[in-house]
Write a protein that holds these residues in place. Structure first.
Motif, PDB file in Angstrom:
ATOM      1  N   GLU A   1      67.725  16.828 100.749  1.00 18.01           N
ATOM      2  CA  GLU A   1      67.076  16.969  99.443  1.00 18.01           C
ATOM      3  C   GLU A   1      66.066  18.114  99.394  1.00 18.01           C
ATOM      4  N   PRO A   2      65.195  18.303 100.397  1.00 20.58           N
ATOM      5  CA  PRO A   2      64.258  19.435 100.334  1.00 20.58           C
ATOM      6  C   PRO A   2      64.966  20.784 100.267  1.00 20.58           C
ATOM      7  N   GLN A   3      66.103  20.900 100.966  1.00 19.36           N
ATOM      8  CA  GLN A   3      66.858  22.152 100.927  1.00 19.36           C
ATOM      9  C   GLN A   3      67.457  22.391  99.544  1.00 19.36           C
ATOM     10  N   LEU A   4      67.880  21.311  98.883  1.00 20.91           N
ATOM     11  CA  LEU A   4      68.444  21.451  97.543  1.00 20.91           C
ATOM     12  C   LEU A   4      67.363  21.880  96.550  1.00 20.91           C
ATOM     13  N   LYS A   5      66.168  21.312  96.672  1.00 24.57           N
ATOM     14  CA  LYS A   5      65.065  21.715  95.794  1.00 24.57           C
ATOM     15  C   LYS A   5      64.744  23.195  95.970  1.00 24.57           C
ATOM     16  N   GLU A   6      64.700  23.639  97.214  1.00 20.87           N
ATOM     17  CA  GLU A   6      64.424  25.052  97.494  1.00 20.87           C
ATOM     18  C   GLU A   6      65.532  25.938  96.935  1.00 20.87           C
ATOM     19  N   PHE A   7      66.758  25.451  97.027  1.00 22.01           N
ATOM     20  CA  PHE A   7      67.911  26.198  96.520  1.00 22.01           C
ATOM     21  C   PHE A   7      67.809  26.396  95.011  1.00 22.01           C
ATOM     22  N   PHE A   8      67.420  25.356  94.277  1.00 24.15           N
ATOM     23  CA  PHE A   8      67.282  25.448  92.825  1.00 24.15           C
ATOM     24  C   PHE A   8      66.221  26.469  92.419  1.00 24.15           C
ATOM     25  N   ASN A   9      65.252  26.723  93.276  1.00 22.11           N
ATOM     26  CA  ASN A   9      64.159  27.638  92.947  1.00 22.11           C
ATOM     27  C   ASN A   9      64.508  29.105  93.180  1.00 22.11           C
TER      28      ASN A   9
ATOM     29  N   PHE B   1      71.080  29.613  87.671  1.00 31.18           N
ATOM     30  CA  PHE B   1      72.530  29.580  87.795  1.00 31.18           C
ATOM     31  C   PHE B   1      73.027  28.204  87.350  1.00 31.18           C
ATOM     32  N   PRO B   2      74.296  28.115  86.915  1.00 29.61           N
ATOM     33  CA  PRO B   2      74.836  26.829  86.455  1.00 29.61           C
ATOM     34  C   PRO B   2      75.136  25.890  87.617  1.00 29.61           C
ATOM     35  N   VAL B   3      74.918  24.617  87.367  1.00 33.25           N
ATOM     36  CA  VAL B   3      75.155  23.567  88.354  1.00 33.25           C
ATOM     37  C   VAL B   3      76.039  22.508  87.704  1.00 33.25           C
ATOM     38  N   ILE B   4      77.116  22.119  88.378  1.00 34.87           N
ATOM     39  CA  ILE B   4      78.021  21.100  87.853  1.00 34.87           C
ATOM     40  C   ILE B   4      77.868  19.823  88.670  1.00 34.87           C
ATOM     41  N   VAL B   5      77.506  18.750  87.991  1.00 36.56           N
ATOM     42  CA  VAL B   5      77.379  17.435  88.616  1.00 36.56           C
ATOM     43  C   VAL B   5      78.123  16.429  87.741  1.00 36.56           C
ATOM     44  N   GLY B   6      79.092  15.749  88.316  1.00 37.28           N
ATOM     45  CA  GLY B   6      79.845  14.760  87.558  1.00 37.28           C
ATOM     46  C   GLY B   6      80.584  15.333  86.366  1.00 37.28           C
ATOM     47  N   GLY B   7      81.003  16.602  86.457  1.00 37.80           N
ATOM     48  CA  GLY B   7      81.730  17.237  85.365  1.00 37.80           C
ATOM     49  C   GLY B   7      80.851  17.796  84.268  1.00 37.80           C
ATOM     50  N   ASN B   8      79.531  17.644  84.374  1.00 40.72           N
ATOM     51  CA  ASN B   8      78.596  18.168  83.379  1.00 40.72           C
ATOM     52  C   ASN B   8      77.896  19.411  83.910  1.00 40.72           C
ATOM     53  N   VAL B   9      77.563  20.337  83.004  1.00 38.02           N
ATOM     54  CA  VAL B   9      76.929  21.593  83.385  1.00 38.02           C
ATOM     55  C   VAL B   9      75.431  21.528  83.119  1.00 38.02           C
ATOM     56  N   TYR B  10      74.658  21.869  84.133  1.00 35.64           N
ATOM     57  CA  TYR B  10      73.202  21.972  84.022  1.00 35.64           C
ATOM     58  C   TYR B  10      72.793  23.367  84.494  1.00 35.64           C
ATOM     59  N   TRP B  11      71.508  23.684  84.341  1.00 35.50           N
ATOM     60  CA  TRP B  11      71.008  24.967  84.830  1.00 35.50           C
ATOM     61  C   TRP B  11      69.914  24.718  85.850  1.00 35.50           C
ATOM     62  N   SER B  12      69.954  25.488  86.930  1.00 30.35           N
ATOM     63  CA  SER B  12      69.077  25.241  88.072  1.00 30.35           C
ATOM     64  C   SER B  12      67.603  25.287  87.706  1.00 30.35           C
ATOM     65  N   ASP B  13      67.221  26.143  86.752  1.00 30.38           N
ATOM     66  CA  ASP B  13      65.803  26.275  86.417  1.00 30.38           C
ATOM     67  C   ASP B  13      65.291  25.096  85.597  1.00 30.38           C
ATOM     68  N   ASN B  14      66.207  24.295  85.031  1.00 30.59           N
ATOM     69  CA  ASN B  14      65.799  23.120  84.254  1.00 30.59           C
ATOM     70  C   ASN B  14      66.200  21.806  84.920  1.00 30.59           C
ATOM     71  N   ALA B  15      66.899  21.894  86.043  1.00 31.49           N
ATOM     72  CA  ALA B  15      67.426  20.689  86.689  1.00 31.49           C
ATOM     73  C   ALA B  15      66.447  20.158  87.734  1.00 31.49           C
ATOM     74  N   THR B  16      66.328  18.853  87.774  1.00 33.44           N
ATOM     75  CA  THR B  16      65.596  18.182  88.845  1.00 33.44           C
ATOM     76  C   THR B  16      66.543  17.179  89.486  1.00 33.44           C
ATOM     77  N   ILE B  17      66.326  16.909  90.742  1.00 37.14           N
ATOM     78  CA  ILE B  17      67.231  16.004  91.455  1.00 37.14           C
ATOM     79  C   ILE B  17      67.227  14.620  90.820  1.00 37.14           C
ATOM     80  N   SER B  18      66.054  14.170  90.379  1.00 39.68           N
ATOM     81  CA  SER B  18      65.974  12.841  89.773  1.00 39.68           C
ATOM     82  C   SER B  18      66.737  12.770  88.454  1.00 39.68           C
ATOM     83  N   SER B  19      66.841  13.895  87.738  1.00 37.25           N
ATOM     84  CA  SER B  19      67.549  13.886  86.455  1.00 37.25           C
ATOM     85  C   SER B  19      69.060  14.002  86.624  1.00 37.25           C
ATOM     86  N   LEU B  20      69.511  14.462  87.784  1.00 43.72           N
ATOM     87  CA  LEU B  20      70.945  14.652  88.014  1.00 43.72           C
ATOM     88  C   LEU B  20      71.614  13.402  88.571  1.00 43.72           C
ATOM     89  N   TRP B  21      70.839  12.555  89.264  1.00 44.85           N
ATOM     90  CA  TRP B  21      71.413  11.339  89.847  1.00 44.85           C
ATOM     91  C   TRP B  21      70.540  10.137  89.523  1.00 44.85           C
TER      92      TRP B  21
END
Length: 419
Positions: free
Chosen positions: A387-395, A399-419
């Protein structure tokens, strides 16, 4: 000099009886003999997958495409019969079957003032068909006339601001125009000049097309007679010259009008074959604007946008789908698909070629402990991270992030909001 830790090299090197470094020191003829000594069946699994095919017909006039096809390093398929993209009615039936609602979408507001029809494409000869394998299993389809490639000859990057023309010829569709007007040019490091036009006449629209610019985002009605403008319609067949480099015609049945623009000077664009529901068109339009603004090529933007809404599958490309309008702030434009399993995150990066990352270049994901370089375009495969590596990656960037078939953006995404 120590070679970069290239992921493909790690896969290929065990296939040789000698080290690759020792092969580099041999004469070219000896190198070739060593390369050809490896059975193709062993080499085939590690050949880079460009995810790109060019289909041509067995006719003499298609030979004019060969220099451009060779430059693209495309896999070439000879078709005895030319397969066309699905017709408007086939697309509507596909969506109806998928939703199981028995409704084709025509009961909602659509971007057309006429009943749905199948347009006869403009006579542009010769034509080839280009296909990119998409992230959701449906090919990105392009109809490419020879003019698309000839029009790109001599075009070079310029130091002036990136010129974007946004045309909205229906006030009921202003939601999309307002969003894209704010989206294009929101990057501080790149100068943009965005001009917004509302309800312009045929002569004014003709002037827009004839003025040199990098991109046109058209929002409005299109039918068999052309673009609906204030006081009439403008048919692309009547335009002598298009000085728009690339375009997105976000209206119904815009394929033929797009081919007219290619024939008269443009390089590539995104179009539709059938009628599209306005609400879905807004979603696709907003997504395309954001992706192109981040340096995605046309085919890459459409690939990601198809994850936004089912309506995205009604869009196609005319001309050269590799066309871009801006540089990416990353090594190469990419989309990340992420799954969560047993407390870990599995990240797969899908990288697209672009202005600064041409086919065959390399990129590294800067992700956790990974220091390997990957060939562009391509995928990294699933990389397990904490998880810490993923947070650092988002920063690292936007860029677009696909989770569960939905598109999010890294600058607005938080791990708690994605899962």
């Amino acid at each position: 000099m120590t070679p970069l830790p290239l992921q493909k090299r790690e896969e290929v090197e065990p296939l040789f009886n000698h080290s690759i470094q020792s092969l580099y020191d041999q004469p070219l003829a000896k190198q070739l003999q060593s390369y050809l000594s490896i059975p193709f069946s062993e080499l085939e699994p590690v050949i880079p997958n460009w995810r790109f095919e060019t289909h041509v017909g067995p006719r003499p006039e298609t030979t004019e495409f060969l220099p451009f096809i060779a430059n693209d390093l495309a896999a070439v398929k000879i078709n005895d019969t030319e397969k066309q993209p699905p017709t408007a009615s086939e697309e509507a039936q596909t969506i109806s079957d998928f939703t199981r609602s028995g409704r084709t979408g025509n009961t909602e507001s659509v971007r057309n003032t006429e009943p749905e029809s199948i347009q006869s494409d403009v006579s542009v000869s010769p034509l080839i068909r280009q296909l990119w394998n998409s992230s959701n299993g449906k090919d990105i389809d392009s109809t490419a006339p020879l003019e698309a490639f000839k029009n790109s000859i001599g075009r070079t990057p310029h130091d002036d601001p990136i010129d974007i023309e946004v045309v909205c010829n229906d006030s009921a569709m202003s939601e999309e125009s307002e969003f894209v007007n704010e989206t294009y040019g929101d990057r501080d490091e790149l100068p943009f000049d965005v001009t917004l036009h509302h309800n312009i006449s045929t002569s004014e629209f003709r002037d827009v097309l004839m003025t040199k610019s990098d991109f046109l985002h058209y929002i409005g009605h299109i039918d068999t007679d052309g673009f609906q403008c204030a006081g009439g319609r403008l048919d692309g067949a009547d335009i002598k010259r298009s000085n728009i480099k690339a375009f997105f015609l976000n209206g119904c049945q815009s394929h033929t009008q797009g081919l007219h623009l290619i024939k008269t000077g443009s390089i590539g664009g995104i179009v539709t074959h059938g009628n599209i529901v306005n609400s879905g068109a807004v979603e696709v339009g907003n997504a395309i604007a954001k992706l192109l603004n981040q340096g995605f090529p046309l085919y890459g933007a459409l690939d990601v946008a198809q994850n936004e809404t089912l309506v995205g599958q009604q869009y196609y490309i005319v001309g050269d789908g590799k066309t871009t309008i801006a540089q990416s702030n990353l090594e190469s434009p990419n989309v990340c698909s992420i799954e969560k399993q047993n407390g870990k995150y599995l990240v797969n990066m899908r990288m697209y070629n672009s202005i600064q990352a041409e086919k065959g270049s390399i990129s590294t994901p800067h992700l956790g402990p990974i220091d390997s370089y990957y060939v562009v375009p391509g995928e990294t495969g699933q990389i397990p991270i904490e998880e810490p590596q993923l947070k650092e990656f988002f920063n690292q960037g936007q860029f677009p992030v696909i989770v569960g078939g939905n598109v999010y953006w890294s600058d607005n995404a938080t791990i708690s909001s994605l899962w």
